[in-house]
Design an enzyme around this catalytic site. Structure first.
Site, mmCIF file in Angstrom:
data_model
loop_
_atom_site.group_PDB
_atom_site.id
_atom_site.type_symbol
_atom_site.label_atom_id
_atom_site.label_comp_id
_atom_site.label_asym_id
_atom_site.label_seq_id
_atom_site.Cartn_x
_atom_site.Cartn_y
_atom_site.Cartn_z
ATOM 1 N N LEU A 124 0.839 -1.202 0.000
ATOM 2 C CA LEU A 124 0.000 0.000 0.000
ATOM 3 C C LEU A 124 0.877 1.256 0.000
ATOM 4 C CD1 LEU A 124 -2.661 1.638 0.422
ATOM 5 C CD2 LEU A 124 -2.463 1.168 2.868
ATOM 6 N N PRO A 127 6.290 6.230 -1.628
ATOM 7 C CA PRO A 127 7.096 7.375 -1.175
ATOM 8 C C PRO A 127 6.213 8.577 -0.819
ATOM 9 C CG PRO A 127 8.119 6.355 -3.084
ATOM 10 C CD PRO A 127 6.813 5.635 -2.870
ATOM 11 N N ILE A 156 7.887 -2.134 2.288
ATOM 12 C CA ILE A 156 6.976 -3.284 2.200
ATOM 13 C C ILE A 156 7.584 -4.489 2.949
ATOM 14 C CG2 ILE A 156 5.682 -4.803 0.623
ATOM 15 C CD1 ILE A 156 4.915 -1.714 0.584
ATOM 16 N N GLY A 340 21.286 1.386 34.373
ATOM 17 C CA GLY A 340 22.357 1.352 33.361
ATOM 18 C C GLY A 340 22.291 0.080 32.531
ATOM 19 N N GLU A 363 0.883 0.302 10.156
ATOM 20 C CA GLU A 363 -0.563 0.021 10.125
ATOM 21 C C GLU A 363 -1.381 1.192 10.698
ATOM 22 O OE1 GLU A 363 -1.868 -3.985 10.648
ATOM 23 O OE2 GLU A 363 0.071 -4.788 10.051
ATOM 24 N N THR A 365 -0.348 5.408 12.025
ATOM 25 C CA THR A 365 0.305 6.054 13.176
ATOM 26 C C THR A 365 -0.727 6.292 14.286
ATOM 27 O OG1 THR A 365 -0.234 8.237 12.319
ATOM 28 C CG2 THR A 365 1.907 7.328 11.665
HETATM 29 N N1 COS Z 1 -13.867 0.220 6.287
HETATM 30 C C1 COS Z 1 -14.545 0.357 5.130
HETATM 31 N N2 COS Z 1 -14.550 1.487 4.403
HETATM 32 C C2 COS Z 1 -13.846 2.528 4.873
HETATM 33 C C3 COS Z 1 -13.123 2.468 6.078
HETATM 34 C C4 COS Z 1 -13.161 1.245 6.802
HETATM 35 N N3 COS Z 1 -12.500 1.085 7.938
HETATM 36 N N4 COS Z 1 -12.525 3.645 6.287
HETATM 37 C C5 COS Z 1 -12.854 4.434 5.260
HETATM 38 N N5 COS Z 1 -13.649 3.756 4.408
HETATM 39 C C6 COS Z 1 -14.263 4.240 3.176
HETATM 40 C C7 COS Z 1 -15.119 5.459 3.493
HETATM 41 O O1 COS Z 1 -16.414 5.069 3.875
HETATM 42 C C8 COS Z 1 -15.083 6.202 2.202
HETATM 43 O O2 COS Z 1 -15.998 5.596 1.302
HETATM 44 P P1 COS Z 1 -17.050 6.499 0.460
HETATM 45 O O3 COS Z 1 -16.182 7.425 -0.368
HETATM 46 O O4 COS Z 1 -17.790 5.488 -0.316
HETATM 47 O O5 COS Z 1 -17.827 7.233 1.493
HETATM 48 C C9 COS Z 1 -13.703 5.930 1.649
HETATM 49 O O6 COS Z 1 -13.250 4.733 2.292
HETATM 50 C C10 COS Z 1 -12.738 7.063 1.943
HETATM 51 O O7 COS Z 1 -12.699 7.263 3.320
HETATM 52 P P2 COS Z 1 -12.148 8.586 3.984
HETATM 53 O O8 COS Z 1 -12.773 9.757 3.320
HETATM 54 O O9 COS Z 1 -12.281 8.447 5.450
HETATM 55 O O10 COS Z 1 -10.625 8.542 3.523
HETATM 56 P P3 COS Z 1 -9.400 9.472 3.898
HETATM 57 O O11 COS Z 1 -8.612 9.699 2.677
HETATM 58 O O12 COS Z 1 -9.860 10.647 4.662
HETATM 59 O O13 COS Z 1 -8.493 8.533 4.827
HETATM 60 C C11 COS Z 1 -7.703 7.425 6.801
HETATM 61 C C12 COS Z 1 -8.907 7.884 5.944
HETATM 62 C C13 COS Z 1 -6.854 8.559 7.273
HETATM 63 C C14 COS Z 1 -8.321 6.724 7.981
HETATM 64 C C15 COS Z 1 -6.860 6.410 5.962
HETATM 65 O O14 COS Z 1 -6.182 7.076 4.938
HETATM 66 C C16 COS Z 1 -5.848 5.642 6.783
HETATM 67 O O15 COS Z 1 -6.187 4.679 7.481
HETATM 68 N N6 COS Z 1 -4.545 6.011 6.680
HETATM 69 C C17 COS Z 1 -3.488 5.273 7.287
HETATM 70 C C18 COS Z 1 -2.992 4.244 6.350
HETATM 71 C C19 COS Z 1 -2.128 3.234 7.022
HETATM 72 O O16 COS Z 1 -2.509 2.601 7.997
HETATM 73 N N7 COS Z 1 -0.948 3.061 6.462
HETATM 74 C C20 COS Z 1 -0.052 2.050 6.927
HETATM 75 C C21 COS Z 1 0.337 1.276 5.745
HETATM 76 S S1 COS Z 1 0.126 -0.408 5.881
HETATM 77 S S2 COS Z 1 1.599 -1.013 7.042
#
Ligand code: COS
Length: 381
Positions: A124, A127, A156, A340, A363, A365
């Site tokens: 996922l 950069p 990854i 220590g 997963e 922050t």
């Molecule tokens: N389950 C199902 N659908 C979800 C969901 C969930 N937990 N969270 C969001 N969605 C859906 C929303 O309902 C929305 O759908 P619709 O457009 O149909 O309404 C869509 O996804 C977009 O959601 P949202 O607007 O909340 O997206 P954002 O871009 O604001 O991002 C966060 C939401 C910040 C929560 C998300 O980007 C995130 O979790 N970021 C962190 C990523 C991460 O954990 N990275 C680590 C990498 S893996 S080690």
């Protein structure tokens, strides 16, 4: 279906014995060599650990979420690098297929992932797309019966060992956000995929992260997971589950560190008495135990809720937020109690202190967890 109580206890006892007898004695060596020995990986395969969360009809143990977190409480009791070996097969690498895969996709991929014959990896992050997961730029352009994938994924886990990636890529460039993203199963041997170097990290030596570079890699349409444009939902649901799994690992590490700190405090003498007799030491131990116990309860409660089929996005974020911050505080206090010696490599405590830092980052922050929690609250869920 849940295991009967006797089988469940046996499984937990077996994992506990594996951790205590096989992993704990070689923690320092794994860190020094930056490698988990193949013999340990073979034992993990034999124990079925790669398939904890994969349904039994595809060769996994098919554990409930509650059973999985109970196993993670045990796996957490050693260097997190060991857990990382199976982590992507159990969690973020495989669960897209379990939750969104077609029957044909499940039949083809899950049995290999369940046995550990194949390693799954979750692609996922990029950069330019970390916390802002919806901004992924890696593109998958429809061309005949294939998609042509281009771009770079970053940090990854298990990429070099992977036989397949769960890839999130933009299939619709006209949609900038979540709606333009689709999920794919991508065999690692696909021409056009290169794996970057193993990154040097602060901790968790023995676990590896790499760039994955796609250059005109062709992925058949049949390997798309779910519908076009559904990829963000796949990623979020995979992460909801993954966050609970990681929270359980945090609890395990905290419990291990508390045990180490108690043992040390009982042995170490200063001012003519065991340091365990000092109330300031006792206060730190009590704080650690209280927090670890709170996290354990939260994780179990959320896992049970998920097993009942209820949504747990918010609760999983609460668990990840609290448990990952908690284990950071516990590791810090463990160093403090060791004094220590806590700073000296031979005692192993400083290694855990470094190892647990990533839990607050990957997963999602802590700040992302706060956002998820607050958004759910404000939506009134
Ligand atoms: N389950 C199902 N659908 C979800 C969901 C969930 N937990 N969270 C969001 N969605 C859906 C929303 O309902 C929305 O759908 P619709 O457009 O149909 O309404 C869509 O996804 C977009 O959601 P949202 O607007 O909340 O997206 P954002 O871009 O604001 O991002 C966060 C939401 C910040 C929560 C998300 O980007 C995130 O979790 N970021 C962190 C990523 C991460 O954990 N990275 C680590 C990498 S893996 S080690």
């Amino acid at each position: 279906m849940a295991l009967d109580i006797e089988t469940r206890n046996q499984l937990i006892e077996t994992v506990r014995r594996f951790v205590t007898e096989e992993c704990v004695p070689i923690e320092a060596k794994v860190s020094e060599d930056d490698k988990v020995p193949d013999s340990i990986i073979a034992q993990m395969r034999e124990l079925g650990l790669f398939g904890l969360s994969i349904p039994t009809e595809y060769g996994g143990l098919g554990l409930t979420m509650e059973e999985e977190v109970l196993v993670c409480f045990e796996l957490g009791q050693t260097s997190p690098a060991f857990r990382s070996v199976i982590g992507t097969n159990v969690g973020i690498g495989s669960q897209g297929i379990v939750m969104f895969g077609s029957e044909a996709q499940k039949n083809e991929w899950l049995p290999k992932l369940a046995t550990g014959e194949m390693v799954a990896s979750f692609a996922l992050t990029e950069p330019g797309a970390g916390s802002d997961a919806a901004s992924v730029k890696v593109s998958a352009v429809h061309d005949g019966k294939d998609y042509v994938v281009n771009g770079t994924k970053r940090f990854i886990t298990n990429a070099a060992r992977a036989g397949m990636f769960t890839l999130l890529a933009r299939t619709d460039p006209s949609k900038k956000g979540a709606g333009g993203i689709s999920a794919f199963i991508v065999p690692a041997k696909t021409p056009g995929i290169t794996i970057g170097k193993s990154e040097k990290k602060m901790g968790q030596q023995g676990a590896h992260i790499h760039d994955v570079i796609f250059e005109n890699a062709r992925v058949p349409e049949s390997l798309r997971l779910g519908k076009e444009g559904e990829g963000f939902k796949v990623a979020m649901q995979v992460l909801d589950r993954g966050r609970l799994h990681i929270s359980a690992v945090c609890v395990g590490v905290a419990e291990r560190l508390i045990r180490e700190a108690v043992n040390y405090a009982r042995e170490r003498e200063q001012f003519g008495q065991k340091i365990a007799e000092f109330q300031l030491i006792q206060g730190m131990l009590a704080d650690c135990k209280t927090e670890a116990y709170a996290a354990r309860c939260m994780v179990l409660e959320t896992a049970r809720k998920r097993d009942r089929g209820e949504p747990v996005s918010m609760e999983a974020a609460c668990c990840k937020y609290f448990a990952s911050e908690m284990v950071g505080r516990v590791a810090d206090k463990a160093v403090q109690i060791f004094g220590g010696a806590g700073y000296v490599a031979d005692y192993g405590i400083e290694r855990f202190y470094r190892d647990v830092r990533i839990f607050r980052l990957y997963e999602g922050t802590s700040q992302i967890q706060q956002i998820v929690i607050a958004r759910n609250l404000l939506r009134g869920d």
